[in-house]
Each structure stands twice: as structure tokens, then as C-alpha cells.
Write a protein that holds these residues in place. Structure first.
Motif, PDB file in Angstrom:
ATOM      1  N   GLN A  99     -17.036 -27.201   6.215  1.00 13.98           N
ATOM      2  CA  GLN A  99     -17.530 -25.949   6.785  1.00 13.98           C
ATOM      3  C   GLN A  99     -18.831 -25.488   6.130  1.00 13.98           C
ATOM      4  N   LEU A 100     -18.949 -25.695   4.821  1.00 12.72           N
ATOM      5  CA  LEU A 100     -20.163 -25.274   4.132  1.00 12.72           C
ATOM      6  C   LEU A 100     -21.360 -26.104   4.585  1.00 12.72           C
ATOM      7  N   THR A 101     -21.155 -27.412   4.742  1.00 12.22           N
ATOM      8  CA  THR A 101     -22.237 -28.269   5.218  1.00 12.22           C
ATOM      9  C   THR A 101     -22.666 -27.870   6.625  1.00 12.22           C
ATOM     10  N   LYS A 102     -21.694 -27.601   7.493  1.00 12.24           N
ATOM     11  CA  LYS A 102     -22.028 -27.163   8.850  1.00 12.24           C
ATOM     12  C   LYS A 102     -22.808 -25.853   8.821  1.00 12.24           C
ATOM     13  N   GLN A 103     -22.372 -24.935   7.988  1.00  4.52           N
ATOM     14  CA  GLN A 103     -23.058 -23.645   7.894  1.00  4.52           C
ATOM     15  C   GLN A 103     -24.493 -23.827   7.406  1.00  4.52           C
ATOM     16  N   ASN A 104     -24.680 -24.681   6.407  1.00  3.50           N
ATOM     17  CA  ASN A 104     -26.029 -24.913   5.884  1.00  3.50           C
ATOM     18  C   ASN A 104     -26.910 -25.639   6.900  1.00  3.50           C
ATOM     19  N   ALA A 105     -26.315 -26.580   7.640  1.00  7.31           N
ATOM     20  CA  ALA A 105     -27.084 -27.295   8.664  1.00  7.31           C
ATOM     21  C   ALA A 105     -27.491 -26.353   9.794  1.00  7.31           C
ATOM     22  N   ASP A 106     -26.580 -25.479  10.200  1.00  8.27           N
ATOM     23  CA  ASP A 106     -26.920 -24.485  11.230  1.00  8.27           C
ATOM     24  C   ASP A 106     -28.070 -23.595  10.763  1.00  8.27           C
ATOM     25  N   ALA A 107     -28.018 -23.196   9.500  1.00  2.08           N
ATOM     26  CA  ALA A 107     -29.081 -22.336   8.967  1.00  2.08           C
ATOM     27  C   ALA A 107     -30.417 -23.070   8.934  1.00  2.08           C
ATOM     28  N   ALA A 108     -30.384 -24.359   8.591  1.00  2.85           N
ATOM     29  CA  ALA A 108     -31.623 -25.142   8.550  1.00  2.85           C
ATOM     30  C   ALA A 108     -32.229 -25.291   9.942  1.00  2.85           C
ATOM     31  N   ILE A 109     -31.373 -25.489  10.935  1.00  2.00           N
ATOM     32  CA  ILE A 109     -31.869 -25.622  12.312  1.00  2.00           C
ATOM     33  C   ILE A 109     -32.403 -24.283  12.819  1.00  2.00           C
ATOM     34  N   ARG A 110     -31.716 -23.202  12.486  1.00  2.00           N
ATOM     35  CA  ARG A 110     -32.201 -21.881  12.903  1.00  2.00           C
ATOM     36  C   ARG A 110     -33.546 -21.546  12.264  1.00  2.00           C
ATOM     37  N   PRO A 127     -24.423 -29.777  14.552  1.00  2.00           N
ATOM     38  CA  PRO A 127     -23.549 -29.698  13.370  1.00  2.00           C
ATOM     39  C   PRO A 127     -22.123 -29.305  13.766  1.00  2.00           C
ATOM     40  N   VAL A 128     -21.150 -30.018  13.237  1.00  2.00           N
ATOM     41  CA  VAL A 128     -19.738 -29.727  13.508  1.00  2.00           C
ATOM     42  C   VAL A 128     -18.946 -29.877  12.218  1.00  2.00           C
ATOM     43  N   THR A 129     -17.759 -29.309  12.231  1.00  2.00           N
ATOM     44  CA  THR A 129     -16.830 -29.477  11.116  1.00  2.00           C
ATOM     45  C   THR A 129     -15.990 -30.723  11.366  1.00  2.00           C
ATOM     46  N   ALA A 130     -15.942 -31.629  10.416  1.00  2.00           N
ATOM     47  CA  ALA A 130     -15.210 -32.882  10.583  1.00  2.00           C
ATOM     48  C   ALA A 130     -13.719 -32.620  10.754  1.00  2.00           C
ATOM     49  N   ASP A 131     -13.044 -33.551  11.456  1.00  2.00           N
ATOM     50  CA  ASP A 131     -11.617 -33.385  11.741  1.00  2.00           C
ATOM     51  C   ASP A 131     -10.804 -33.197  10.473  1.00  2.00           C
ATOM     52  N   PHE A 132     -11.149 -33.948   9.437  1.00  2.00           N
ATOM     53  CA  PHE A 132     -10.390 -33.846   8.187  1.00  2.00           C
ATOM     54  C   PHE A 132     -10.445 -32.426   7.636  1.00  2.00           C
ATOM     55  N   ASN A 137      -8.272 -26.922   6.681  1.00  2.00           N
ATOM     56  CA  ASN A 137      -8.325 -25.470   6.855  1.00  2.00           C
ATOM     57  C   ASN A 137      -7.130 -24.960   7.656  1.00  2.00           C
ATOM     58  N   PHE A 138      -6.698 -25.750   8.641  1.00  2.00           N
ATOM     59  CA  PHE A 138      -5.527 -25.354   9.428  1.00  2.00           C
ATOM     60  C   PHE A 138      -4.278 -25.308   8.550  1.00  2.00           C
TER      61      PHE A 138
END
Length: 282
Positions: A99-110, A127-132, A137-138
Motif C-alpha cells: 500500500q505504501l508503494t502504491k501511495q508513493n507511486a500515485d503521488a509521483a504520477i500526480r 499503480p495497484v496493491t499486490a494480491d499478497f 490487510n484483509f
């Protein structure tokens, strides 16, 4: 849809843990089909991408990393539109991580949202959160909702069952290194619950007993599957998707709090002999 998927999931546990039901393994759907089944059936190609000496916690480094991935691995095409050479992604490439990587990637793209072209805006990356990490998190949500050390005396609660089977590696958080023991514990509790339901439903004493209602033989696989599906759906409808109003209210998020007692609280009288203290108010 949900009912049929529950049927397959419950059926797997029944076939795996009950001797009399192992004969139904050939009529059980072991993979629930979905819109990406054909794609997922293809062999995965793994290509080493190398290492980048960047820190994703640093915004500038994350932008640099995403730009590198966008340039190397996302194909773009150029269309002549209104006299301008406009780049467009041929396909969208998934960039997965926690989730942190996805959040950082979204911020970089924005951060590049105001650039002129699709390539510079990195529109080909998704950017997506990997299934694992989704599974982790679930599981953590499940533990936050159902796992509490204060419930050790509540028969059947997560913490009570954890103590019964002595799973000392199961903790209140399912994140990080705790994922595997907590995930295994959730699966074991689920399987045990289904086993208990099947034992009760068919009035069995052990998992090796034969249900009285089970035919001794079947004329065809179709007949075998029809009988098995009927039994499992009956279990699903009775114990999982039951028709009680409480269940439907729970699905709709309208589960009401239990009614409060209207009885007038009575004062508590001290039980100590010869105590003259006035009654305590409640």
C-alpha cells in the motif's frame, strides 16, 4: 453468484476432510471461473528488471524511479492530432507493490499531472496493491474485528481457539512476519467451523462416518454432482446464507443494538454482616 461460490468453497472443505465425500472430488469445481481465467491460465514470464538505488520514501527518488519504469517498460505511440504530436500509451502496465508503494507511486504520477504529453504524465502506469498485500490487510481487518485477548473466556472466539490449539505465534496483528501464522489460523478456524457444521447437519460422530442420506452408488457423474450440490447448497442456505431477519439486517448494515432493559435498577445492599452502610445506587 455469492451462493454458488460459497457452494464451491464449502464443498472443497467437505471433500478434503470427510472420507465419504472424497468420491465427489471429480465433480467439484476446484477453480471458480472469472473474466480473467484464460489470461491467468497462461504461463507467467519473469524478467529481472534490475535494481534502482533510490528511496521510495523520498519524493524525488520515487518520481525518478517511476519515470525510469515508464520509459523502459511502457510502450507509447504518437498520433498526429490537430497538428501536434501527441503520445498515447499502447497498453497500460500495472505497477504493483504494498500500500505504501502504491501511495508513493500515485503521488509521483500526480506530481507530473500538468506535463504536456501522456508519456510525460506517465499515463501508461497503473499503480495497484499486490494480491499478497491485499490478503495481508484483509486478514488484519479480520483480526482487528474478531481477535481480542479479553475474549479468552468466550467459547469459540478467536482468542479462545488460539489458546485451545496453542497457537502461540498468532498475535493481534496479521501484518509483516505475522501474516503466515495468522493466515493459517484463519483458514484452520474456517475449516473447523465447516467441519462442525457438516457433522451436525448429517448427524455424524466422526469424519469417517457415512451419512445415512448418501446413496450407495450413482448412475452417472451428473447424478452424483446433482446430489452433492443439493447437499452443499442446503448447508450454505441453512448455516451461512440463512433467511433470518438478523442476517439480512447485518448484510444491509442495519443490525440494531439489542433492546435495552426497561427494568428500574435496584440499589445494591452490602452483604457484609452487621454493615450499616446505606444501599449503593446503581
Amino acid at each position: 453468484m455469492l451462493r454458488s461460490e460459497f457452494k464451491e468453497l464449502v464443498g472443497r472443505v467437505v471433500v478434503q476432510h470427510f472420507t465419504a465425500f472424497k468420491q465427489f472430488s471429480n465433480v467439484l469445481l476446484w477453480h471458480i471461473p472469472h473474466m480473467y481465467s484464460d489470461v491467468m491460465a497462461q504461463k507467467t514470464e519473469i524478467t529481472p528488471l534490475g535494481l534502482l538505488e533510490v528511496d521510495e520514501k523520498v519524493s524525488a527518488d520515487m518520481v525518478k524511479a517511476v519515470q525510469y519504469i515508464n520509459q523502459r517498460y511502457v510502450p507509447y505511440t504518437s498520433d498526429l492530432e490537430n497538428g501536434n504530436n501527441i503520445s498515447k500509451p499502447v497498453v497500460h502496465v500495472i505497477l504493483s507493490g504494498d500500500q505504501l508503494t502504491k501511495q508513493n507511486a500515485d503521488a509521483a504520477i500526480r506530481a507530473k499531472a500538468n506535463e504536456d504529453s501522456s508519456f510525460e504524465r506517465m499515463e501508461g502506469l497503473v499503480p495497484v496493491t499486490a494480491d499478497f498485500h491485499c490478503s495481508m490487510n484483509f486478514n488484519d481487518v479480520i483480526f482487528k474485528r474478531f481477535y481480542s485477548p479479553s475474549s479468552q473466556c468466550d467459547f469459540g472466539s478467536f482468542f479462545h481457539l488460539r489458546n485451545v490449539v496453542h497457537r502461540t505465534n498468532v498475535t493481534k496483528s496479521a501484518l509483516g512476519d505475522n501474516y503466515r501464522p495468522c493466515n493459517t489460523f484463519i483458514q484452520d478456524v474456517l475449516d473447523a467451523s465447516i467441519i462442525a457444521v457438516v457433522l451436525h447437519h448429517f448427524s455424524l460422530h466422526t469424519q469417517d462416518d457415512m451419512p445415512v442420506s448418501m446413496p450407495t452408488s450413482f448412475l452417472s457423474n451428473e447424478e452424483k454432482q446433482d446430489w452433492f450440490d443439493e447437499q452443499i447448497l442446503n448447508i450454505v442456505d441453512t448455516y451461512i446464507l440463512n433467511e433470518s431477519p438478523e442476517f439480512h439486517n447485518m448484510l444491509q448494515g442495519n443490525l440494531q443494538s439489542p433492546p435495552q432493559s426497561t427494568a428500574v435498577p435496584q440499589p445494591i445492599v452490602c452483604q457484609m454482616p452487621r454493615c450499616s452502610h446505606p444501599p449503593f445506587k446503581t
